[in-house]
Design an enzyme around this catalytic site. Structure first.
Site, PDB file in Angstrom:
ATOM      1  CG  HIS A 266      21.721  31.778  59.515  1.00 42.41           C
ATOM      2  ND1 HIS A 266      22.525  32.119  58.455  1.00 42.41           N
ATOM      3  CD2 HIS A 266      21.193  32.939  59.976  1.00 42.41           C
ATOM      4  CE1 HIS A 266      22.480  33.434  58.283  1.00 42.41           C
ATOM      5  NE2 HIS A 266      21.675  33.957  59.190  1.00 42.41           N
ATOM      6  CD  GLU A 267      18.293  33.098  62.527  1.00 41.86           C
ATOM      7  OE1 GLU A 267      18.886  34.001  63.173  1.00 41.86           O
ATOM      8  OE2 GLU A 267      17.897  33.268  61.356  1.00 41.86           O
ATOM      9  CG  HIS A 270      22.839  35.659  63.585  1.00 39.15           C
ATOM     10  ND1 HIS A 270      23.661  36.661  63.155  1.00 39.15           N
ATOM     11  CD2 HIS A 270      22.103  35.288  62.504  1.00 39.15           C
ATOM     12  CE1 HIS A 270      23.431  36.896  61.847  1.00 39.15           C
ATOM     13  NE2 HIS A 270      22.501  36.063  61.430  1.00 39.15           N
ATOM     14  CD  GLU A 296      23.914  36.797  57.570  1.00 35.72           C
ATOM     15  OE1 GLU A 296      23.353  37.154  58.619  1.00 35.72           O
ATOM     16  OE2 GLU A 296      23.412  35.980  56.784  1.00 35.72           O
TER      17      GLU A 296
HETATM   18 ZN    ZN Z   1      21.655  36.044  59.477  1.00 33.62          ZN
END
Ligand code: ZN
Length: 502
Positions: A266-267, A270, A296
């Site tokens: 997830h990170e 980003h 996101e």
């Molecule tokens: Zn996020």
């Protein structure tokens, strides 16, 4: 006319200085979460307050307003790149200068005190002790909406802070459609009576091996470690310090595989967005991310659409078995996929599966827009929460700790942010579907451990544009269609029908 006298160059110079000041704050905040000794906290707060004050004063200086007006009313029309920068700087300048200093200070002070009150209330599951704070914060946020100005709903200017272009009514239309589409699928899964074994996801997962495995996967996806780092924190985040420096973080638990691994993907998602922004435009809106929801979407693509897919694990499961033989040594690909994709109603948003997660977010969106419009009394939040939770997820909330006290956002004065989590999923589905159509053999390249075609597609269609387009426009430009629920619902339908043999 000399360079120094050109109002556009002067304006962009100031905006860049503000960006540099803010990036210094980001670095200090990152350090506070990772390596700063505990006793440094008071000094760090003073440093951060100084930088925030400098950045705020620099940006809200009447000179910025004069330069903006000179650019907007100048003899020559600005070119396309200049127009984007002026549009976004104008938007931010108006928002910042419309708020009276007294309100900004009162909000900062109230939320600083409300946050520890929330921590304590959550620990004891005691909404009553947080209720007066929530009441005060909601009143201030309503005042903020009033100062910013609105037409249809006072919630609109708050959403605009995070997702320019969206409004309460646009969000409520798309979210109710999403709810209607998700309900039958969630019901079918529950009715199937299948409940996958997830026991092996808790077991022996030594932290050092998790760090290596997560780092290798992030690097394989395309997170550039020569321009980034991965460090350990309590609450994970990603911070783009500037060109060549993007930092991601993770939280590890030696008996839990999913938390750190999917958190890292997830990170890293980003982080890859930040790494893909054009360094030539650093310190200008053209070098910034479109919106929180769009950001996101990039994390969701890698965490869910890639990281929870069969081809991804065709490549990574043999490696995971070798890294964690005690827990995964004898687990088949099918069992593993069913476990990491298990769907079940749960109380905590950040632990929810890909389907019910959206319902958690929609619940918060509904309640916070009612709070800001004044239709919901803050003291009534637990009752309203529990009732809506029962309707949406079909389960009784056992206590406020697992109910309305679970998220930190409201105690920090953050209203209008929640919708971006759900928008992220919707944008991600639409981008991913188009990338799959544009890139032949994407699944088989994932199965070989190659993700560069997808990253190149994201770079070209999304990252390189900075704030050139609003999120809605960018979705349409990149995918040829306006945002809708169609592709997220189709993806979920196809995936879960196969996983649960529906
Ligand atoms: Zn996020």
């Amino acid at each position: 006319m000399s360079q120094a006298a050109n109002p556009y160059s002067r304006l962009m110079g100031i905006y860049r200085e503000v960006a540099l000041l803010e990036s210094c704050s980001s670095l200090l905040q990152w350090d506070q979460e990772t390596f700063m000794p505990g006793r440094g906290v008071d000094h760090r707060a003073e440093q951060l307050a100084l930088l925030a004050g400098l950045a705020h004063r620099r940006f809200t200086d009447p000179l910025v307003g004069e330069l903006l007006a000179a650019c907007e009313n100048g003899p020559a029309a600005p070119g396309p790149a200049e127009s984007v920068n002026l549009r976004e700087i104008r938007r931010k300048y108006d928002k910042k200068t419309r708020l009276p200093c007294r309100l900004v200070e009162e909000l900062a002070q109230t939320t600083t005190q409300a946050h520890p009150a929330w921590v304590e209330a959550r620990k004891k599951s005691d909404f009553g002790s947080f209720s007066p704070w929530l009441k005060k914060i909601v009143a201030l946020k309503r005042e903020q909406a009033q100062a910013l100005g609105w037409q249809d709903s006072p919630y609109d200017p708050l959403v605009d802070d995070f997702e320019p272009g969206e409004t309460e009514s646009s969000l409520s239309a798309i979210f109710s459609e999403l709810c209607r589409g998700l309900a039958p699928l969630i019901e079918k899964i529950a009715d199937s009576g299948r409940d996958p074994d997830t026991s092996f996801l808790s077991g022996i997962y030594p932290v050092k091996r998790q760090q290596e495995f997560g780092r290798d996967a992030a690097a394989a996806c395309g997170f550039d470690f020569s321009s980034g780092r991965l460090d350990e924190v309590v609450h994970p985040f990603c911070t783009g310090i500037g060109p060549g420096d993007t930092r991601i973080t993770a939280s590890f638990d030696s008996s839990d595989f999913c938390r750190a691994f999917f958190g890292i993907l997830h990170e890293a998602g980003h982080g890859m967005y930040d790494q893909g922004l054009d360094p030539e435009h650093y310190g200008a809106p053209l070098g910034e991310a479109v919106s929180v929801g769009l950001h996101e979407s990039q994390s969701r693509i890698w965490e869910n659409f890639v990281g929870l897919s069969r081809p991804f694990w065709e490549h990574f499961l043999p490696r995971a078995r070798a890294a964690f033989p005690e827990a995964l040594g004898r687990v088949s690909l099918d069992s593993f996929l069913r476990a990491v994709n298990r769907v079940a109603p749960s109380f905590i948003r950040i632990e929810a599966d890909e389907l019910t997660y959206n319902l958690h977010v929609i619940l918060r969106f509904e309640l916070e827009s009612l709070l800001i419009s004044g239709e919901l009394d803050p003291a009534e939040v637990p009752a309203a929460w529990n009732e809506r939770f029962r309707q949406l997820l079909g389960v009784e909330v056992p206590d406020d700790r697992r109910g309305c006290l679970q998220d930190t956002h409201w105690s920090n004065g953050i209203f209008g942010y929640f919708p971006t989590y759900c928008l992220g999923n919707l944008y991600a589905a639409q981008f991913f579907a188009k990338a799959r159509r544009d890139i032949p053999g994407l699944d088989s390249s994932f199965a070989r451990g190659s993700f560069s075609d997808l990253l190149a597609w994201l770079r070209e269609n999304i990252h390189c544009h900075g704030m050139r387009f609003r999120a809605g426009e960018l979705v349409e430009k990149a995918t040829g269609k306006p945002l809708s629920t169609e592709l997220l619902l189709a993806y979920l339908q196809e995936k879960y029908t196969a996983l649960y043999n529906l």
